[in-house]
Design a protein around this motif. Sequence first.
Motif, PDB file in Angstrom:
ATOM      1  N   ARG A   1     -15.204  57.098 -89.916  1.00 19.70           N
ATOM      2  CA  ARG A   1     -15.461  58.461 -89.456  1.00 19.70           C
ATOM      3  C   ARG A   1     -16.184  58.460 -88.107  1.00 19.70           C
ATOM      4  NH1 ARG A   1     -17.811  60.844 -95.171  1.00 19.70           N
ATOM      5  NH2 ARG A   1     -15.802  60.780 -96.327  1.00 19.70           N
ATOM      6  N   GLU A   2     -17.220  57.606 -87.971  1.00 21.36           N
ATOM      7  CA  GLU A   2     -17.942  57.535 -86.701  1.00 21.36           C
ATOM      8  C   GLU A   2     -17.016  57.100 -85.562  1.00 21.36           C
ATOM      9  OE1 GLU A   2     -21.146  54.902 -87.391  1.00 21.36           O
ATOM     10  OE2 GLU A   2     -22.310  56.318 -88.636  1.00 21.36           O
ATOM     11  N   GLN A   3     -16.162  56.133 -85.863  1.00 23.16           N
ATOM     12  CA  GLN A   3     -15.226  55.689 -84.841  1.00 23.16           C
ATOM     13  C   GLN A   3     -14.273  56.808 -84.435  1.00 23.16           C
ATOM     14  OE1 GLN A   3     -15.450  52.733 -83.451  1.00 23.16           O
ATOM     15  NE2 GLN A   3     -13.753  53.133 -82.043  1.00 23.16           N
ATOM     16  N   ARG A   4     -13.875  57.612 -85.428  1.00 23.24           N
ATOM     17  CA  ARG A   4     -12.998  58.747 -85.124  1.00 23.24           C
ATOM     18  C   ARG A   4     -13.712  59.753 -84.230  1.00 23.24           C
ATOM     19  NH1 ARG A   4     -10.538  59.893 -91.173  1.00 23.24           N
ATOM     20  NH2 ARG A   4      -9.229  57.998 -91.297  1.00 23.24           N
ATOM     21  N   HIS A   5     -14.986  60.041 -84.548  1.00 18.87           N
ATOM     22  CA  HIS A   5     -15.753  60.985 -83.708  1.00 18.87           C
ATOM     23  C   HIS A   5     -15.897  60.457 -82.279  1.00 18.87           C
ATOM     24  CE1 HIS A   5     -16.594  63.757 -86.894  1.00 18.87           C
ATOM     25  NE2 HIS A   5     -17.236  62.862 -87.641  1.00 18.87           N
ATOM     26  N   ARG A   6     -16.175  59.166 -82.159  1.00 20.86           N
ATOM     27  CA  ARG A   6     -16.285  58.584 -80.829  1.00 20.86           C
ATOM     28  C   ARG A   6     -14.983  58.706 -80.049  1.00 20.86           C
ATOM     29  NH1 ARG A   6     -19.126  52.960 -82.802  1.00 20.86           N
ATOM     30  NH2 ARG A   6     -21.148  53.872 -83.469  1.00 20.86           N
ATOM     31  N   ASP A   7     -13.898  58.419 -80.746  1.00 16.79           N
ATOM     32  CA  ASP A   7     -12.597  58.537 -80.075  1.00 16.79           C
ATOM     33  C   ASP A   7     -12.329  59.967 -79.646  1.00 16.79           C
ATOM     34  OD1 ASP A   7     -12.253  55.861 -80.505  1.00 16.79           O
ATOM     35  OD2 ASP A   7     -11.088  56.125 -82.369  1.00 16.79           O
ATOM     36  N   ASP A   8     -12.708  60.921 -80.511  1.00 19.36           N
ATOM     37  CA  ASP A   8     -12.500  62.336 -80.156  1.00 19.36           C
ATOM     38  C   ASP A   8     -13.343  62.727 -78.943  1.00 19.36           C
ATOM     39  OD1 ASP A   8     -10.755  62.599 -82.252  1.00 19.36           O
ATOM     40  OD2 ASP A   8     -12.294  63.326 -83.648  1.00 19.36           O
ATOM     41  N   ASP A   9     -14.601  62.257 -78.883  1.00 19.24           N
ATOM     42  CA  ASP A   9     -15.464  62.565 -77.725  1.00 19.24           C
ATOM     43  C   ASP A   9     -14.894  61.982 -76.437  1.00 19.24           C
ATOM     44  OD1 ASP A   9     -17.164  63.911 -79.382  1.00 19.24           O
ATOM     45  OD2 ASP A   9     -18.481  62.170 -79.740  1.00 19.24           O
ATOM     46  N   GLU A  10     -14.429  60.743 -76.519  1.00 20.12           N
ATOM     47  CA  GLU A  10     -13.841  60.121 -75.328  1.00 20.12           C
ATOM     48  C   GLU A  10     -12.616  60.881 -74.858  1.00 20.12           C
ATOM     49  OE1 GLU A  10     -13.110  56.091 -76.254  1.00 20.12           O
ATOM     50  OE2 GLU A  10     -15.238  55.508 -76.291  1.00 20.12           O
ATOM     51  N   ARG A  11     -11.806  61.318 -75.806  1.00 20.90           N
ATOM     52  CA  ARG A  11     -10.618  62.085 -75.434  1.00 20.90           C
ATOM     53  C   ARG A  11     -11.002  63.407 -74.760  1.00 20.90           C
ATOM     54  NH1 ARG A  11      -7.312  61.280 -81.102  1.00 20.90           N
ATOM     55  NH2 ARG A  11      -6.815  59.046 -80.801  1.00 20.90           N
ATOM     56  N   ARG A  12     -12.028  64.074 -75.319  1.00 22.51           N
ATOM     57  CA  ARG A  12     -12.462  65.338 -74.723  1.00 22.51           C
ATOM     58  C   ARG A  12     -12.986  65.113 -73.298  1.00 22.51           C
ATOM     59  NH1 ARG A  12     -15.863  67.417 -80.023  1.00 22.51           N
ATOM     60  NH2 ARG A  12     -14.016  67.890 -81.330  1.00 22.51           N
ATOM     61  N   LYS A  13     -13.791  64.045 -73.096  1.00 19.52           N
ATOM     62  CA  LYS A  13     -14.313  63.757 -71.760  1.00 19.52           C
ATOM     63  C   LYS A  13     -13.180  63.476 -70.783  1.00 19.52           C
ATOM     64  CE  LYS A  13     -18.747  61.910 -73.310  1.00 19.52           C
ATOM     65  NZ  LYS A  13     -19.596  60.702 -73.409  1.00 19.52           N
ATOM     66  N   LYS A  14     -12.202  62.713 -71.234  1.00 17.22           N
ATOM     67  CA  LYS A  14     -11.075  62.412 -70.362  1.00 17.22           C
ATOM     68  C   LYS A  14     -10.316  63.677 -69.991  1.00 17.22           C
ATOM     69  CE  LYS A  14     -10.304  57.671 -71.920  1.00 17.22           C
ATOM     70  NZ  LYS A  14      -9.373  56.744 -72.592  1.00 17.22           N
ATOM     71  N   ARG A  15     -10.125  64.559 -70.989  1.00 14.68           N
ATOM     72  CA  ARG A  15      -9.426  65.811 -70.690  1.00 14.68           C
ATOM     73  C   ARG A  15     -10.218  66.659 -69.681  1.00 14.68           C
ATOM     74  NH1 ARG A  15      -7.763  67.546 -76.872  1.00 14.68           N
ATOM     75  NH2 ARG A  15      -6.166  65.910 -77.194  1.00 14.68           N
ATOM     76  N   LYS A  16     -11.557  66.722 -69.860  1.00 20.22           N
ATOM     77  CA  LYS A  16     -12.399  67.507 -68.952  1.00 20.22           C
ATOM     78  C   LYS A  16     -12.355  66.924 -67.540  1.00 20.22           C
ATOM     79  CE  LYS A  16     -17.061  69.411 -68.708  1.00 20.22           C
ATOM     80  NZ  LYS A  16     -18.404  69.413 -69.322  1.00 20.22           N
TER      81      LYS A  16
ATOM     82  N   ARG B   1     -17.688  52.883 -99.166  1.00 20.54           N
ATOM     83  CA  ARG B   1     -18.326  54.040 -98.532  1.00 20.54           C
ATOM     84  C   ARG B   1     -18.773  53.716 -97.109  1.00 20.54           C
ATOM     85  NH1 ARG B   1     -22.158  55.845-103.642  1.00 20.54           N
ATOM     86  NH2 ARG B   1     -20.440  56.634-104.979  1.00 20.54           N
ATOM     87  N   SER B   2     -19.374  52.532 -96.919  1.00 21.62           N
ATOM     88  CA  SER B   2     -19.811  52.159 -95.567  1.00 21.62           C
ATOM     89  C   SER B   2     -18.615  52.036 -94.623  1.00 21.62           C
ATOM     90  CB  SER B   2     -20.577  50.843 -95.626  1.00 21.62           C
ATOM     91  OG  SER B   2     -19.752  49.812 -96.128  1.00 21.62           O
ATOM     92  N   ARG B   3     -17.506  51.513 -95.164  1.00 23.35           N
ATOM     93  CA  ARG B   3     -16.312  51.422 -94.333  1.00 23.35           C
ATOM     94  C   ARG B   3     -15.798  52.802 -93.961  1.00 23.35           C
ATOM     95  NH1 ARG B   3     -13.215  46.791 -97.894  1.00 23.35           N
ATOM     96  NH2 ARG B   3     -14.573  45.040 -97.316  1.00 23.35           N
ATOM     97  N   ASP B   4     -15.840  53.718 -94.917  1.00 24.97           N
ATOM     98  CA  ASP B   4     -15.414  55.083 -94.620  1.00 24.97           C
ATOM     99  C   ASP B   4     -16.299  55.714 -93.551  1.00 24.97           C
ATOM    100  OD1 ASP B   4     -13.422  54.835 -96.458  1.00 24.97           O
ATOM    101  OD2 ASP B   4     -14.601  55.711 -98.108  1.00 24.97           O
ATOM    102  N   ARG B   5     -17.623  55.506 -93.658  1.00 25.56           N
ATOM    103  CA  ARG B   5     -18.528  56.051 -92.645  1.00 25.56           C
ATOM    104  C   ARG B   5     -18.228  55.479 -91.261  1.00 25.56           C
ATOM    105  NH1 ARG B   5     -24.211  55.430 -95.998  1.00 25.56           N
ATOM    106  NH2 ARG B   5     -23.762  57.044 -97.580  1.00 25.56           N
ATOM    107  N   GLU B   6     -18.019  54.160 -91.203  1.00 26.24           N
ATOM    108  CA  GLU B   6     -17.704  53.542 -89.914  1.00 26.24           C
ATOM    109  C   GLU B   6     -16.416  54.110 -89.330  1.00 26.24           C
ATOM    110  OE1 GLU B   6     -17.566  49.420 -90.620  1.00 26.24           O
ATOM    111  OE2 GLU B   6     -19.738  49.177 -90.887  1.00 26.24           O
TER     112      GLU B   6
END
Length: 323
Positions: free
Chosen positions: A250-265, A243-248
């Motif tokens: 997921r958090e890493q995925r969210h971070r990657d998505d935020d970075e991608r959005r910032k780069k696109r902006k 479960r902790s690995r799954d959470r990590e």
Amino acid sequence: MANRTVKDAHSIKGTNPQYLVEKIIRTRIYECKYWKEECFALTAELMVDKAMDLKFVGGVFGGNIKPTPFLCLILKMLQIQPEKDIVVEFIRNETFKYVRALGALYMRLTGTALDCYKYLEPLYYDYRKIKRQNRSGEFELVHMDEFIDELLHEERVCDIILPRIQKRMILEENNQIEARVSAVEEDLEEMETSDEEESMEDKDQSADKRKNYKDLDRPDRGASPKYRRSPSPSRERNRKRSRSRDREKREQRHRDDDERRKKRKHRHEHKEKDKSRDSDRHRRHHGNDRHHHKRNLGPSKDEINIEEANELRAKLGLAPLKP
């Protein structure tokens, strides 16, 4: 008189033995030439010679229902009713296969269920070919074991309706007969055991290869007695870790998505700035072109008129006009 059953003959299945053959076929046998010439005054001792002369088996054939010699001898045996020992010798005879077929059919018609299974089942191991004449008069090849199987399982053989007998399963349940072991089953069991042994040998060889395999890139490490491996974690710990690995993840995925959005902006803003700069440059360049075009055109019409007027004024001695 010649077609009557012997006086001291025993009834079979509660009826006259000859009645096991249907009346139409029986009358055709009585009228045929072979019955009148070869089967007249035939005894059990002379029956052997006639059986040895048989060349094929069969019932009736042709449009006018002609009986075969094999069927005529069957009816003659039902008429004279030979002793059981003679019939058993017919079945055990290995030299003449049609004598064996004749005795097997007679045993199936007159014998009990136990006698049929006792004397006919050993003939499953006889694989010799025999000729059989079908209803259309043509000959076909069959094997002796096929003929015996038809006697034990079919309802009609050689155009004779066979009496019903008990199934082997019932006799085995009543302990009246032993269970039959087929040779094919023995071969199958041997094949299965050999396959299992081969599979076990393959597994052992693969296991030995895995044990003997050694990674040369890793150094040898001996197990220290002080520091031993900890016991294997329980299921709950494994679940918590997963479960902790799954959470990590997921958090890493969210971070990657935020970075991608910032780069696109950022890319979008940079593109907008470039577009505004290009538009300003285009406007400036267009204005400079107009000014330069005006310069290249030379003096205007008013300036030309003033110059001409000044030239006239000069000739006349007047003061020039100011532009």
